[in-house]
Design a protein around this motif. Structure first.
Motif, mmCIF file in Angstrom:
data_model
loop_
_atom_site.group_PDB
_atom_site.id
_atom_site.type_symbol
_atom_site.label_atom_id
_atom_site.label_comp_id
_atom_site.label_asym_id
_atom_site.label_seq_id
_atom_site.Cartn_x
_atom_site.Cartn_y
_atom_site.Cartn_z
ATOM 1 N N THR A 100 0.839 -1.194 0.000
ATOM 2 C CA THR A 100 0.000 0.000 0.000
ATOM 3 C C THR A 100 0.876 1.246 0.000
ATOM 4 O O THR A 100 1.851 1.328 0.749
ATOM 5 N N ASP A 101 0.529 2.215 -0.850
ATOM 6 C CA ASP A 101 1.167 3.529 -0.819
ATOM 7 C C ASP A 101 0.310 4.465 0.031
ATOM 8 O O ASP A 101 -0.897 4.559 -0.174
ATOM 9 N N VAL A 102 0.955 5.145 0.985
ATOM 10 C CA VAL A 102 0.256 6.029 1.909
ATOM 11 C C VAL A 102 0.866 7.419 1.801
ATOM 12 O O VAL A 102 2.057 7.604 2.071
ATOM 13 N N ARG A 103 0.069 8.401 1.389
ATOM 14 C CA ARG A 103 0.557 9.778 1.323
ATOM 15 C C ARG A 103 0.264 10.470 2.643
ATOM 16 O O ARG A 103 -0.883 10.499 3.112
ATOM 17 N N HIS A 104 1.303 11.020 3.280
ATOM 18 C CA HIS A 104 1.140 11.767 4.532
ATOM 19 C C HIS A 104 2.078 12.960 4.480
ATOM 20 O O HIS A 104 3.292 12.814 4.320
ATOM 21 N N VAL B 58 5.436 10.101 0.478
ATOM 22 C CA VAL B 58 4.673 8.897 0.181
ATOM 23 C C VAL B 58 5.399 7.711 0.817
ATOM 24 O O VAL B 58 6.571 7.456 0.524
ATOM 25 N N HIS C 35 5.600 3.658 1.371
ATOM 26 C CA HIS C 35 5.175 2.374 0.818
ATOM 27 C C HIS C 35 5.223 1.340 1.938
ATOM 28 O O HIS C 35 6.266 1.133 2.561
ATOM 29 N N LYS D 3 -2.749 -2.668 8.654
ATOM 30 C CA LYS D 3 -3.578 -1.499 8.929
ATOM 31 C C LYS D 3 -3.051 -0.708 10.122
ATOM 32 O O LYS D 3 -3.150 0.522 10.154
ATOM 33 N N ILE E 276 -0.229 1.508 8.855
ATOM 34 C CA ILE E 276 -0.812 2.630 8.105
ATOM 35 C C ILE E 276 -1.397 3.653 9.061
ATOM 36 O O ILE E 276 -1.228 4.868 8.889
ATOM 37 N N ARG E 277 -2.083 3.173 10.100
ATOM 38 C CA ARG E 277 -2.640 4.075 11.114
ATOM 39 C C ARG E 277 -1.543 4.909 11.773
ATOM 40 O O ARG E 277 -1.684 6.120 11.960
ATOM 41 N N LYS F 77 -0.400 7.693 9.434
ATOM 42 C CA LYS F 77 -1.384 8.775 9.340
ATOM 43 C C LYS F 77 -1.473 9.573 10.637
ATOM 44 O O LYS F 77 -1.835 10.749 10.627
ATOM 45 N N TYR G 182 -9.149 2.139 13.453
ATOM 46 C CA TYR G 182 -9.389 2.792 12.166
ATOM 47 C C TYR G 182 -10.819 3.340 12.109
ATOM 48 O O TYR G 182 -11.051 4.480 11.699
#
Length: 215
Positions: A7-11, A15, A17, A71, A74-75, A78, A109
């Motif tokens: 997953t790519d996550v922009r914050h 970015v 990965h 997840k 990722i959390r 973010k 989430y």
């Protein structure tokens, strides 16, 4: 081996990965790597050794843990965990290992998206367990949004090992103020990596904290 996640996550202006994969039954670990600009920024290694006692090992349970771990990372991104990255890689690894985990990732989430009031564990001070010494476990269970204490939540203290099945050290329930305290005896130093895991479960969800046991 089970198919992993990418997953790519922009914050902010970066970015990230996030890559999570199962290392296979011969090495029952779940590894999540975090990349920025093609370089590894951090990693998290979970285990499903406790599932190995079941024959056959339930792939659905492994997949669920991979999903939760992916997840959860990722959390953290973010939530700004990597806005400032520790310069010392060992400090970064220690920070990841001690994070509030993984079993609560989906509920957290949902909490972020919809203000669902879920259970979280709170430490008044960091856990620093040492081999061969008694250790006083002190945690508080509360709700994420309202901060209300969670009374009567089930608490389990376990010894996690990279080489063998987890063992139970203590169990009980939180009091009227959401607090739980118990003293456990830790074993002498032994091969592999050991950690203390404190898990909490209630009608409001689950959470856990972990800490490496050091010399």
């Amino acid at each position: 081996m089970i198919t992993g996640y990418n997953t790519d996550v922009r914050h902010g202006n970066r970015v990230f990965h996030v890559q999570t994969e199962d290392k296979g039954l011969a090495n029952p670990k779940i590894e999540t790597l975090i990349y920025v600009g093609g370089e590894i920024l951090d990693s998290y290694r979970g285990t499903y050794e406790d599932l190995m006692a079941e024959h056959p090992v339930p792939e659905g349970a492994i997949q669920a843990r991979m999903d939760d771990q992916h997840k959860a990372v990722i959390r953290d991104i973010k939530n700004g965990k990597y806005d400032v990255t520790p310069a010392d890689p060992s400090l970064a690894e220690q920070s990841v290992f001690n994070d509030r985990p993984l079993d609560q990732a989906i509920l957290e989430y949902l909490q972020q998206e919809g203000d669902t009031d879920t259970l979280e564990l709170v430490l008044d001070e960091p856990m620093v367990p040492k081999f061969g010494e008694p250790f006083q476990v002190r945690i508080r269970a509360r709700l994420c949004v309202s901060q209300a204490p969670v009374a009567g939540a089930e608490v389990t203290v376990r010894l996690m090992s990279s080489l063998k099945k987890a063992g139970s050290l203590a169990a009980g329930r939180t009091d009227a103020e959401g607090a739980f305290s118990v003293q456990v005896d830790l074993p002498p130093s032994q091969p592999g990596h050991l950690a203390l895991q404190v898990s909490c479960a209630s009608e409001f969800g689950n959470d856990e904290v972990r800490a490496l046991i050091t010399a």
